[in-house]
Design a protein around this motif. Structure first.
Motif, short mmCIF file in Angstrom:
data_model
loop_
_atom_site.label_atom_id
_atom_site.label_comp_id
_atom_site.label_asym_id
_atom_site.label_seq_id
_atom_site.Cartn_x
_atom_site.Cartn_y
_atom_site.Cartn_z
N THR A 48 0.85 -1.19 0.00
CA THR A 48 0.00 0.00 0.00
C THR A 48 0.89 1.24 0.00
OG1 THR A 48 -0.09 0.00 2.42
CG2 THR A 48 -1.85 -1.14 1.27
N PRO A 49 0.40 2.34 -0.54
CA PRO A 49 1.22 3.56 -0.56
C PRO A 49 1.37 4.15 0.85
CG PRO A 49 -0.96 4.00 -1.46
CD PRO A 49 -0.88 2.52 -1.24
N PHE A 50 2.56 4.71 1.10
CA PHE A 50 2.83 5.33 2.38
C PHE A 50 2.42 6.80 2.34
CE2 PHE A 50 5.64 7.96 4.99
CZ PHE A 50 5.43 7.40 6.24
N SER A 51 1.80 7.26 3.44
CA SER A 51 1.48 8.68 3.58
C SER A 51 1.56 9.07 5.05
CB SER A 51 0.07 8.98 3.04
OG SER A 51 -0.90 8.39 3.89
N LEU A 52 1.69 10.35 5.31
CA LEU A 52 1.78 10.83 6.69
C LEU A 52 0.47 10.63 7.45
CD1 LEU A 52 3.92 14.08 6.45
CD2 LEU A 52 4.55 11.88 7.43
N ASP A 53 -0.62 10.38 6.71
CA ASP A 53 -1.90 10.07 7.38
C ASP A 53 -1.78 8.82 8.25
OD1 ASP A 53 -3.11 12.22 6.24
OD2 ASP A 53 -4.05 11.08 4.60
N LEU A 54 -0.93 7.89 7.84
CA LEU A 54 -0.74 6.67 8.62
C LEU A 54 -0.01 6.95 9.93
CD1 LEU A 54 0.28 4.29 5.70
CD2 LEU A 54 -1.93 4.41 6.84
N VAL A 55 0.80 8.01 9.97
CA VAL A 55 1.55 8.35 11.18
C VAL A 55 0.76 9.30 12.07
CG1 VAL A 55 3.71 9.33 12.06
CG2 VAL A 55 3.73 8.02 9.94
N PHE A 56 0.23 10.37 11.47
CA PHE A 56 -0.41 11.41 12.27
C PHE A 56 -1.94 11.38 12.22
CE2 PHE A 56 3.78 13.23 11.22
CZ PHE A 56 4.24 13.45 12.51
N GLY A 57 -2.50 10.59 11.34
CA GLY A 57 -3.95 10.54 11.25
C GLY A 57 -4.54 9.53 12.23
N TRP A 58 -5.82 9.68 12.49
CA TRP A 58 -6.50 8.74 13.39
C TRP A 58 -7.59 7.94 12.69
CZ3 TRP A 58 -11.66 9.78 13.54
CH2 TRP A 58 -12.06 11.10 13.26
N ASP A 59 -8.01 8.36 11.51
CA ASP A 59 -9.12 7.69 10.84
C ASP A 59 -8.71 6.40 10.14
OD1 ASP A 59 -7.59 9.15 9.11
OD2 ASP A 59 -9.24 9.72 7.79
N LYS A 60 -7.41 6.19 9.88
CA LYS A 60 -6.96 4.95 9.25
C LYS A 60 -6.90 3.79 10.25
CE LYS A 60 -5.82 6.88 5.26
NZ LYS A 60 -6.56 6.61 4.04
N LEU A 61 -6.87 4.12 11.53
CA LEU A 61 -6.78 3.09 12.56
C LEU A 61 -8.19 2.57 12.85
CD1 LEU A 61 -4.53 1.84 14.32
CD2 LEU A 61 -5.21 3.41 16.10
N ARG A 62 -8.59 1.52 12.12
CA ARG A 62 -9.94 0.99 12.24
C ARG A 62 -9.88 -0.50 12.47
NH1 ARG A 62 -12.61 3.04 6.79
NH2 ARG A 62 -14.09 1.45 7.45
N GLY A 63 -10.93 -1.02 13.11
CA GLY A 63 -10.97 -2.44 13.41
C GLY A 63 -11.56 -3.30 12.32
N ASP A 64 -12.07 -2.67 11.23
CA ASP A 64 -12.72 -3.45 10.17
C ASP A 64 -11.86 -3.57 8.92
OD1 ASP A 64 -12.89 -0.79 9.61
OD2 ASP A 64 -14.92 -0.87 8.79
N THR A 65 -10.60 -3.09 8.98
CA THR A 65 -9.71 -3.22 7.82
C THR A 65 -8.39 -3.84 8.26
OG1 THR A 65 -8.74 -1.02 8.13
CG2 THR A 65 -10.68 -1.18 6.70
N THR A 66 -7.71 -4.47 7.31
CA THR A 66 -6.40 -5.06 7.61
C THR A 66 -5.37 -3.98 7.89
OG1 THR A 66 -6.99 -6.82 6.05
CG2 THR A 66 -4.70 -6.71 6.75
N VAL A 67 -5.44 -2.88 7.17
CA VAL A 67 -4.50 -1.78 7.39
C VAL A 67 -4.66 -1.21 8.80
CG1 VAL A 67 -3.83 0.53 6.61
CG2 VAL A 67 -4.39 -1.21 4.94
#
Length: 199
Positions: A48-67
């Protein structure tokens, strides 16, 4: 005019404010660098592509996705690696909770500033509380373990002794018990008898 209140000895020299700020900045930078490297490695492996959303964001941290689950595991791994930084930069067990909670509080501020919103994801909050607790307790255990490690004196640095050194010490102790120790006890006994006769 009331006198100035005296501070305990060493309180100014232990952790002056500039030293505290420098340690907080070093810990925060190390925390983010380590997290970025772990997340970058994981995204490359996952494809998957890397972005700063993965470090500083909170919406990508979900229990219904593998990411989302992958991010949660990476952040927990980052909290355990950050214990090494606490051990290196703080090294005192009673200061670990302050620095560990400060790292997570500054991460919350950075997340709010980056996303322009307060995190509403319960999994993100649960991860922050779990990470702060694990970092605090593991960091305190590591620092206490290092504080309680015995200090070795001498040039060898090892606490184990060879069999020949132990045999030599036991011979010296046994010869001392047979020789001088017995003579001393006999002399003390004779001195006690002389004192009693003199009285």
């Amino acid at each position: 005019m009331p006198g100035r209140r005296r501070l305990p000895a060493g309180s100014r020299s232990d952790l002056p404010p500039l030293k505290i700020i420098r340690k907080i900045l070093l810990l925060q930078v190390a925390y983010y660098v380590c997290a970025t490297i772990l997340i970058l490695f994981t995204t490359v492996v996952y494809g998957t592509p890397f972005s700063l959303d993965l470090v500083f964001g909170w919406d990508k941290l979900r229990g219904d996705t593998t990411v989302g689950w992958m991010l949660g595991l990476v952040w927990m791994l980052n909290c355990f690696i950050s214990v090494i930084f606490l051990l290196l930069f703080v090294s005192r067990s009673k200061l670990v909770p302050d620095f560990a909670l400060t790292i997570h509080f500054l991460h919350l501020i950075a997340t709010i500033l980056y996303t322009h919103s307060l995190p509403t994801n319960l999994l993100w909050w649960a991860l922050q509380f779990a990470s702060a607790a694990m970092m605090t307790f593991t960091g305190m255990w590591a620092c206490q373990h290092r504080e309680l490690k015995p200090i070795t004196f001498g040039g060898h640095g090892s606490t184990e002794r060879t069999a020949s050194q132990q045999a030599e010490d036991s011979q010296q102790e046994s010869s001392f018990g047979r020789g001088r120790g017995r003579e001393r006890s006999v002399q003390e006994y004779e001195m006690n008898e002389m004192g009693e006769h003199a009285v």
